[in-house]
Write a protein that holds these residues in place. Structure first.
Motif: not given
Length: 277
Positions: A52-53, A73, A89, A91, A94, A116, A118-122
Motif C-alpha cells: 500500500n506504499r 504522481s 486513486q 497519490v 514521496a 514510495r 506519499e501516503h498509503p493507498i486503500h
C-alpha cells in the motif's frame, strides 16, 4: 453486498468484477496492480503496486528527474486512462529509489526503481498488489506471460481515447538466443544477466513507448507474479528485436530489503525447498 478487501490482500489475485502493439483491450480490474505514473499530469510510464506504499517501475522513467518527485504522481485503479472513474486513486510520490547500479547515462542493467507513495493507498477490487517470484520460480523459454500498458499502439501512434489498458501474451525467449539477436561485438554485452527477453521474433506484437516500467506477469499456480519490468527494445514490434525486461528474479532480494510486506509466491514442489526464501 459490496466487495470487501482485507487490509493486506493476497497478492497477484484479481477480484474480478462480474494498446500494446497487436494487443487487445483488457477487462476492467483484470490487472489491479498496474498503475500509471504521471509526469506533470500526463501518462509517462507504468508501474506495479507491491504494497500500500510502494510501486516498482523502470529507473529510466525518472532519468534526470530523480530529485524532482513533485513532478510525478501515481494513478491507481484506472482502466481507461481517459476516464479513470471515481474508484481510481491518485497519490503523490514521496521519493524515488533507483537501483544503486543503474546508470542513466547509458542503456544499462539494473533498470529498476522503487517509488514510495506519499501516503498509503486503500486496496479495492481495482487496486491490489502483485506478488514477487520466490527462489523456486524458473521461467523456461516459451513460458507464456503477459504484458499490459497504455503505451503507443505502434511507433509514433498513441493509444486513442479513452486509452483502454492493452494486454498482450508474450512467450519468454531463451536468453542465449536473445543475447545473439542483440549482440554488438565482444565486450559490448547488450543483454546482461539481470535481463529477460520475451515476445515474438517475427515482430508485430510488442511493448512500445509509454509502456516502460509496466509489468511482465507470469501466472504460477493461481497467483500472478511480477517476473519482469518493461525496460527497452529496438523500435516497437520489429523483427528479431524482442522486448527486453528487467528480471525480478535477479532483483528480488534488493526489493525485499527495502519494501516491507512485499509478498512472494511460487511453487516449491519441484525445488525441494520447504521454507520461503
Amino acid at each position: 453486498m459490496p466487495f470487501l478487501v482485507p487490509v493486506s490482500p493476497d497478492c497477484g489475485k484479481p477480484q474480478q468484477l462480474n494498446r500494446v502493439v497487436g494487443g487487445e483491450d483488457s477487462t476492467d480490474a483484470q490487472w489491479p496492480w498496474i498503475v500509471s505514473i504521471l509526469k506533470n499530469g500526463s501518462h509517462h510510464c507504468a508501474g506495479s503496486l507491491l504494497t500500500n506504499r510502494w510501486v516498482v517501475t523502470a529507473a529510466h522513467c525518472f532519468r534526470s528527474n530523480i530529485d524532482k518527485p513533485s513532478q510525478f504522481s501515481v494513478l491507481l485503479g484506472a482502466w481507461k486512462l481517459g476516464n479513470p472513474g471515481p474508484r481510481s486513486q491518485k497519490v503523490g510520490i514521496a521519493w524515488v529509489l533507483p537501483h544503486p547500479k543503474y546508470s542513466s547515462k547509458e542503456r544499462t542493467h539494473a533498470d529498476i526503481a522503487l517509488v514510495r507513495l506519499e501516503h498509503p493507498i486503500h486496496f479495492s477490487e481495482r487496486i491490489l498488489p502483485i506478488c514477487l517470484p520466490d527462489s523456486s520460480v524458473r521461467l523456461p523459454p516459451n513460458t507464456d506471460c503477459w504484458i499490459a500498458g497504455w503505451g503507443s499502439i505502434q511507433d509514433g501512434v498513441p493509444l486513442p481515447h479513452p486509452q483502454t489498458l492493452q494486454k498482450l501474451k508474450v512467450p519468454i525467449i531463451d536468453s542465449e538466443l536473445c543475447k545473439s539477436l542483440y549482440w554488438r561485438g565482444a565486450g559490448q554485452e547488450a543483454i546482461t544477466e539481470d535481463m529477460l527477453c520475451a515476445g515474438y521474433l517475427e515482430g508485430e506484437r510488442d511493448a512500445c513507448l509509454g509502456d516502460s516500467g509496466g509489468p511482465l506477469m507470469c501466472q504460477v499456480d493461481d497467483h500472478w507474479l511480477l517476473s519482469g519490468i518493461i525496460s527497452w527494445g529496438e523500435g516497437c514490434a520489429e523483427r528479431n528485436r524482442p522486448g527486453v525486461y528487467t528480471s525480478l528474479l535477479a532483483h528480488r532480494s534488493w526489493v525485499q530489503r527495502i519494501v516491507q510486506g512485499v509478498q512472494l509466491r511460487g511453487h516449491l514442489a519441484d525445488s525441494g525447498n520447504t521454507g520461503s526464501s
